[in-house]
Enzyme design. Structure first.
Site, mmCIF file in Angstrom:
data_model
loop_
_atom_site.group_PDB
_atom_site.id
_atom_site.type_symbol
_atom_site.label_atom_id
_atom_site.label_comp_id
_atom_site.label_asym_id
_atom_site.label_seq_id
_atom_site.Cartn_x
_atom_site.Cartn_y
_atom_site.Cartn_z
ATOM 1 C CG PHE A 107 13.404 10.744 -8.657
ATOM 2 C CD1 PHE A 107 14.130 10.488 -7.504
ATOM 3 C CD2 PHE A 107 13.865 11.725 -9.524
ATOM 4 C CE1 PHE A 107 15.294 11.191 -7.222
ATOM 5 C CE2 PHE A 107 15.027 12.425 -9.245
ATOM 6 C CZ PHE A 107 15.737 12.171 -8.094
ATOM 7 C CG ASP A 163 11.717 7.315 -14.970
ATOM 8 O OD1 ASP A 163 12.673 6.519 -14.982
ATOM 9 O OD2 ASP A 163 11.793 8.455 -14.480
ATOM 10 C CE1 TYR A 167 22.203 8.927 -12.145
ATOM 11 C CE2 TYR A 167 22.361 10.031 -14.260
ATOM 12 C CZ TYR A 167 21.795 9.932 -13.016
ATOM 13 O OH TYR A 167 20.814 10.802 -12.649
ATOM 14 C CE LYS A 168 18.805 6.328 -10.985
ATOM 15 N NZ LYS A 168 19.431 6.997 -9.837
ATOM 16 N NE ARG A 178 18.039 4.352 -3.152
ATOM 17 C CZ ARG A 178 18.072 5.079 -4.280
ATOM 18 N NH1 ARG A 178 16.942 5.345 -4.934
ATOM 19 N NH2 ARG A 178 19.189 5.566 -4.732
#
Lengths: 400, 400
Positions: free
Chosen positions: A132, A201, A226-227, A375
């Protein structure tokens, strides 16, 4: 009823986590974007109302001590710790993922130099070339500011790229685009064999699958809340520093919250012991206490149970897609092997942007990742098998 | 009624800002700690409930675009800008003050080196020796990571300490302990005359008095939003980068939110134009939108009016203290001259810790700063003259 619909019904009936869905605020939408923003846990609104109206509005400054605000970063860190396989005292919450990547990677380079015994100076930072983007950008800055060269390498080629110049390696546990799960134990061992330090990560694995930070001897890690942890939009990230490295960990952001005696107001910096050393400035209490309330949905849930359901969900989604979607219309870029799969399925199709718009119009929410990826993220705490069947069926309709 | 009580009554009657108090959640306490945590603006609870229940709970991921979450850092920055004398497009909100000090100071050193024309390399960072500690700690890290030496200097001696080795200078507009207001225009001019760049910390002046960033040619500034701006506990800080410096400003934290095309997901970093370049990672939406609601109390209020009332409040407090408190019991360490006074009064007394505890028990809330300072902050939007008289009277009772 089709065979797959009745299979979904049976799977939902046998799902030990099914009741957890009731602990979230959800509607008729099939929400497969929890790997971007997790759904709202039902406990959060009431908690935040209390934080705002009573703790801030009435107690005001007293809440920093009496209300537990001051110690929230490490207290919430300890709540996250078991979800990533860490004993207490090694995780602290605060700042964004990007900021934590900077702390961890600069810290890792400094650790590598401290512990080095002869040989050339370690002046290379290796980063996952498929990362990312923010990790790559921040790694570039961390490298520049520690006198290192940044070396982007595809994860599979990392072991061959390591050497006595390697200071630190920044890797993603799960690829944000393809959903590929990388081999954390063996990559960690390879980095250690080269005498370097690794930063993982965990943005796309924390709360979705077992991580085993302590078990595999990971040095440092960062992750998003927050995922799959459902902490809310922009909720603070976390930083893990392994216990035996903490007293040598030197943060590049030594704010007053990381001081051994923050209210001593000493002009001389003396770092605190433990995970607190990873703190920086005053914590954003509203976002942080929303996260704390959100983590209560994990009471009584094991990550192993979540992982088992996650794999069953993605297996079933792939089965439904194969059955429903016209052949050749999409290509699955997520690995089939369980050991290489995160908690998402990424399907490549040339008109993915348009397709995702039409899916969302029909109540199936995933996201689009340029240039051509659909996704779909599967959060086992609130996604069921009927959702999965419906998502594949609507996808087939849209693609027909 | 005593003379000072009737004077307070008259002053309150003539106070054009008196009605603003009704826009805050307050009780019978005299709250003189708004320079630590501002009181709760009445609009905040409802707004946060909407953010949590509807924007997060119902719209979920759509709020990033449709709900204006993504652009909040620069939008809220533009709301703060006029309060610190900045035109739009130069202020961005996010991260803690400490993290912003790091961005600003590293950016300032890099700017100084870019614009240098011959002479020795600029390798010194000058920092206010009396600063709130986090600025000094972070300045130490910024200096270390840019190959500079850190030189702590009392603000009055800064002009004499500047030279052709000076890269950047970090100063506080108002001293957190004494409440002394430093001369921003002349110190900025002195730093510029030496060919260096200045970073001002506005934590104790933003929202309390005119700053004039644009007017005085300040290079970079940072500030807190939970003191006089009432943004809530740990609300995100702000960063100001002067318009003509933005295209050369190089952040040490180049997270994906600062990219020219953040959703392009390019592995190559290309910084955005404007204040957005100061962003890092995903913004903490709950804390940030609480701040946005809190800033609405500034509608129709000028900073000049706030400053006039602030000086009247602190003048009147000093008058009441002189009248009520037994001679020699406290020593005022805040300057008497208006041009050197922030919006607080600091009184030194040997047993300050005990005295503050007893004041708080009697409904007068200030704070204690080690080793011997009673600190009283005056927020003109919600503190009145009767509060001030009562605070001094209770102080006198406690000290008697």
């Amino acid at each position: 009823m089709s065979e797959l619909r009745s299979k979904a019904e049976k799977l939902d009936g046998a799902d030990a986590l099914a009741a957890k869905r009731g602990e979230f605020v959800l509607d008729d939408v099939v929400y497969l974007d929890g790997n971007s923003l997790g759904a709202l846990p039902a406990t959060v609104p009431g908690r935040i109302e209390d934080v705002v109206r009573r703790q801030w509005g009435e107690l005001r400054i007293r809440s920093w001590t009496e209300g537990g605000w001051w110690t929230a970063p490490e207290r919430i860190g300890d709540r996250i710790a078991p979800l990533v396989g860490a004993a207490a005292g090694q995780v602290v919450v605060g700042d964004s993922t990007s900021v934590n990547v900077f702390k961890a990677l600069v810290g890792a380079v400094r650790l590598a130099r401290l512990t080095d015994g002869g040989g050339p100076e370690r002046d290379e930072v290796v980063v996952d070339a498929t990362t990312f983007p923010t990790d790559g950008y921040i790694a570039g800055s961390a490298a520049r500011m520690t006198g290192c060269t940044l070396r982007p390498v595809p994860p599979s080629e990392v072991p061959a790229a390591l050497g006595d110049r390697t200071a630190a390696v920044l890797l993603n546990h799960v690829d944000y685009r393809t959903g590929r799960l990388h081999d954390l134990p063996s990559l960690t061992a390879a980095v250690h064999a080269a005498g370097a330090h690794v930063v993982w990560d965990l943005c796309h694995s924390a709360g979705a699958l077992p991580v085993g930070l302590d078990e595999h001897g990971v040095d440092l890690a960062v992750g998003c809340t927050y995922k799959y942890l459902n902490g809310g939009p922009g909720a603070p990230a976390f930083l893990y520093v392994r216990a035996d490295l903490q007293d040598r960990f030197e943060s590049p952001l030594p704010g007053w919250n990381s001081h051994a005696e923050p209210f001593g107001m000493s002009p001389a910096y003396e770092p605190a012991a433990g995970a607190v050393r990873g703190r920086v400035g005053t914590p954003d209490i509203l976002s942080m206490l929303a996260l704390e309330a959100a983590l209560e949905v994990w009471d009584g849930v094991t990550v192993d149970a979540v992982r088992a359901k996650s794999l069953a969900l993605t297996d079933f989604f792939l089965e439904c897609v194969e059955e429903y979607v016209p052949g050749g219309r999409v290509e699955c870029v997520t690995p089939r092997a369980h050991g290489e799969r995160g908690s998402q399925v990424a399907l490549r199709c040339p008109d993915a942007g348009d397709v995702m718009e039409r899916l969302i119009e029909r109540g199936v929410v995933g996201d689009f990742r340029r240039p051509d990826v659909l996704r779909f993220g599967f959060t086992p705490l609130y996604v069921g098998f009927a959702d999965v069947e419906r998502a594949a069926r609507v996808l087939a309709e849209v693609l027909a």
